[in-house]
Write a protein that holds these residues in place. Structure first.
Motif, PDB file in Angstrom:
ATOM      1  N   ILE A 130       0.879  -1.179   0.000  1.00 26.56           N
ATOM      2  CA  ILE A 130       0.000   0.000   0.000  1.00 26.56           C
ATOM      3  C   ILE A 130       0.910   1.220   0.000  1.00 26.56           C
ATOM      4  O   ILE A 130       1.810   1.331   0.844  1.00 26.56           O
ATOM      5  CB  ILE A 130      -0.887   0.067   1.256  1.00 26.56           C
ATOM      6  N   GLU A 131       0.654   2.133  -0.934  1.00 24.34           N
ATOM      7  CA  GLU A 131       1.478   3.344  -0.987  1.00 24.34           C
ATOM      8  C   GLU A 131       0.773   4.473  -0.245  1.00 24.34           C
ATOM      9  O   GLU A 131      -0.401   4.765  -0.496  1.00 24.34           O
ATOM     10  CB  GLU A 131       1.728   3.745  -2.442  1.00 24.34           C
ATOM     11  N   VAL A 132       1.498   5.100   0.656  1.00 27.75           N
ATOM     12  CA  VAL A 132       0.947   6.182   1.467  1.00 27.75           C
ATOM     13  C   VAL A 132       1.007   7.492   0.665  1.00 27.75           C
ATOM     14  O   VAL A 132       1.963   7.735  -0.070  1.00 27.75           O
ATOM     15  CB  VAL A 132       1.741   6.268   2.794  1.00 27.75           C
ATOM     16  N   SER A 133      -0.008   8.325   0.827  1.00 29.20           N
ATOM     17  CA  SER A 133      -0.067   9.610   0.110  1.00 29.20           C
ATOM     18  C   SER A 133       0.559  10.723   0.951  1.00 29.20           C
ATOM     19  O   SER A 133       0.990  10.498   2.085  1.00 29.20           O
ATOM     20  CB  SER A 133      -1.520   9.950  -0.189  1.00 29.20           C
ATOM     21  N   GLY A 134       0.549  11.914   0.384  1.00 29.02           N
ATOM     22  CA  GLY A 134       1.087  13.074   1.110  1.00 29.02           C
ATOM     23  C   GLY A 134       0.237  13.376   2.346  1.00 29.02           C
ATOM     24  O   GLY A 134      -0.945  13.036   2.397  1.00 29.02           O
TER      25      GLY A 134
END
Ligand code: EPU
Length: 430
Positions: free
Chosen positions: A16-20
């Motif tokens: 899972i890629e975390v956002s800003g």
């Protein structure tokens, strides 16, 4: 009407890629008002608080253009102060940064009082104390914050906050950046988003030192110029997915993180028996055994974040034994517990402490997202529950979680969003 349906029981796996970070992004967006030049902001999360912030700037005359999904060009050269629409401003908390930005650029402000999650009384006295120290006369009347600097420009001052406040620290930092002379902010908040805002302003030519410590020094500058700046990853979004992995007995690789920002969360998870591997910009979270009870007190950074309170409480319901979770930042952050109880949680609230009986087997129920992080907690409980949980009031979740349904589906969760036209009957989920 819109709601989420979560069918529990799936094991999660993958990346899972975390956002800003929401709380950095909103500060930086309103700080753009100080700058009469083009700015390019990268790693912007796609959340409604960010969209509202940009819409507020646009309504004030700023130009805002998305270059791609996460990169935005902002130009506030022609923006005017005092005209932010009340309805938009009260949709979110961070709109209070407009007061600091307007005072900094125009020497006066007229901004509606902010909204945001309901945790009881959310005073802004420390923001006002800071603006007044910088030479502004400030009042709150008829739902508006009104302020005016004596001779049209703020002047540097020493400010000691009576309590640690993220919002007041960032607001006064924004206001002081272009004040005449030097400002010292003592008892400042040390959160990573305070540092991110200072780094952004410094990239535009500000002279700020000490962000990340409790004393921040600002040498006022006459002008600022444009830059390209990438927002830091959202540690609360990362922490939420870490807990989702632990709660569902799964293994997730969570990418685009700064592991240092996650230390207080990782430490507690490890204490509970969760395995965490730290790498430069990702963490791998896995669990294959029982969770052990623990006690937690929320605190300003670098303590355990209050914005992880509901998600952690949900995890503690699954641990073996009785855990104590004490909320020391907000007066009323336990409203979500009533919702967790509907799913079988046994939690007693004693003043500022939740006493959590472990070994809960969550059962699906219709619940509400009573606020942003509470909504994330309902999703986590739903992922563990037997049956289909429906979560209403998901507009709270959308304020701060970028694409949460798709991100969770990619790693194997059974979650979907349902949109029902107002005229239809509400379908039964179970
Ligand atoms: N406080 C005062 N006077 C003030 C300001 C704050 O007494 O003038 C008190 C508050 O009542 C609270 C404590 O100080 O008890 C801390 O409040 P803080 O000012 O730090 O909170 P905030 O700036 O309003 C931000 C985040 C919140 C997060 C808190 C604490 C934004 C937009 N919001 O709020 O984030 O809970 O800091 O870390 O940055 C969230 O993202 O879900 C969220 C609620």
């Amino acid at each position: 009407m819109e709601y989420f349906v979560v069918k529990g029981g799936n094991e999660l796996s993958g990346d899972i890629e975390v956002s800003g970070m929401k709380n950095a992004a909103v500060g930086v967006i309103f700080a753009c008002l100080l700058i009469e030049d083009k700015i390019v902001l990268e790693n912007m999360p796609d959340i409604s608080d960010v969209r509202t912030s940009f819409n507020i700037l646009k309504s004030m005359g700023a130009k805002v253009r998305y270059l791609n999904k996460t990169t935005v060009e902002v130009d506030c050269t022609r923006a005017e102060g005092g005209c932010a629409p009340f309805e938009m401003v009260r949709n979110m908390r961070a709109s209070y940064y407009l007061a600091g930005a307007e005072l900094g650029r125009f020497g006066k402000t007229h901004v509606g009082c902010p909204g945001g999650c309901d945790f009881g009384i959310r005073p802004i006295d420390q923001h006002i104390k800071g603006f007044e120290a910088l030479g502004a006369e400030v009042s709150v009347e008829g739902g508006y914050i009104e302020g005016k600097a004596g001779n049209g420009r703020l002047r540097g001052a020493s400010i000691y906050f009576d309590r640690v406040s993220v919002g007041a620290t960032m607001n006064v930092l924004i206001a002081a950046t272009m004040a005449e002379g030097n400002t010292v902010i003592e008892n400042a908040a040390r959160e990573p988003h305070v540092v991110d805002l200072a780094n952004f302003l410094n990239s535009c030519g500000a002279k700020i030192t000490g962000a990340g410590t409790d004393v921040i020094k600002v040498k006022g500058v006459g002008t600022l110029s444009g830059c390209t700046y990438a927002i830091i990853p959202d540690m609360i979004e990362a922490g939420t997915y870490m807990i989702a992995a632990a709660a569902t007995n799964s293994r997730l690789r969570i990418t685009n993180v700064i592991p240092k920002h996650l230390e207080s969360i990782s430490a507690k998870l490890e204490e509970m028996g969760v395995q965490i591997e730290e790498h430069d910009d990702f963490v791998v979270v896995s669990r294959d055994g029982k969770l052990t009870k623990t006690n937690i007190r929320t605190l300003p950074y670098p303590g355990f974040p209050t914005d992880m309170n509901p998600q952690m409480c949900t995890l503690l319901c699954l641990a073996d034994g009785v855990s104590y979770l004490t909320e020391s930042v907000w007066d009323n952050r336990f409203r979500y517990i009533e919702e967790l109880r509907k799913m079988g949680a046994e939690i007693r609230v004693d003043g500022k402490t939740a006493v959590i009986e472990g070994n809960t087997r969550f059962t699906a129920a219709p619940v509400r997202a009573v606020d942003l992080r509470a909504g994330a907690a309902m999703i986590i409980a739903g992922l563990c529950a037997n049956g289909k949980t429906t979560i209403e009031d998901i507009h709270h979740i959308k304020r701060g979680y970028d694409n949460i349904v798709e991100k969770l589906r990619t790693v194997g969760a059974d979650i979907k969003e349902i949109n029902v036209p107002e005229s239809s009957n509400y379908p039964k989920a179970n």
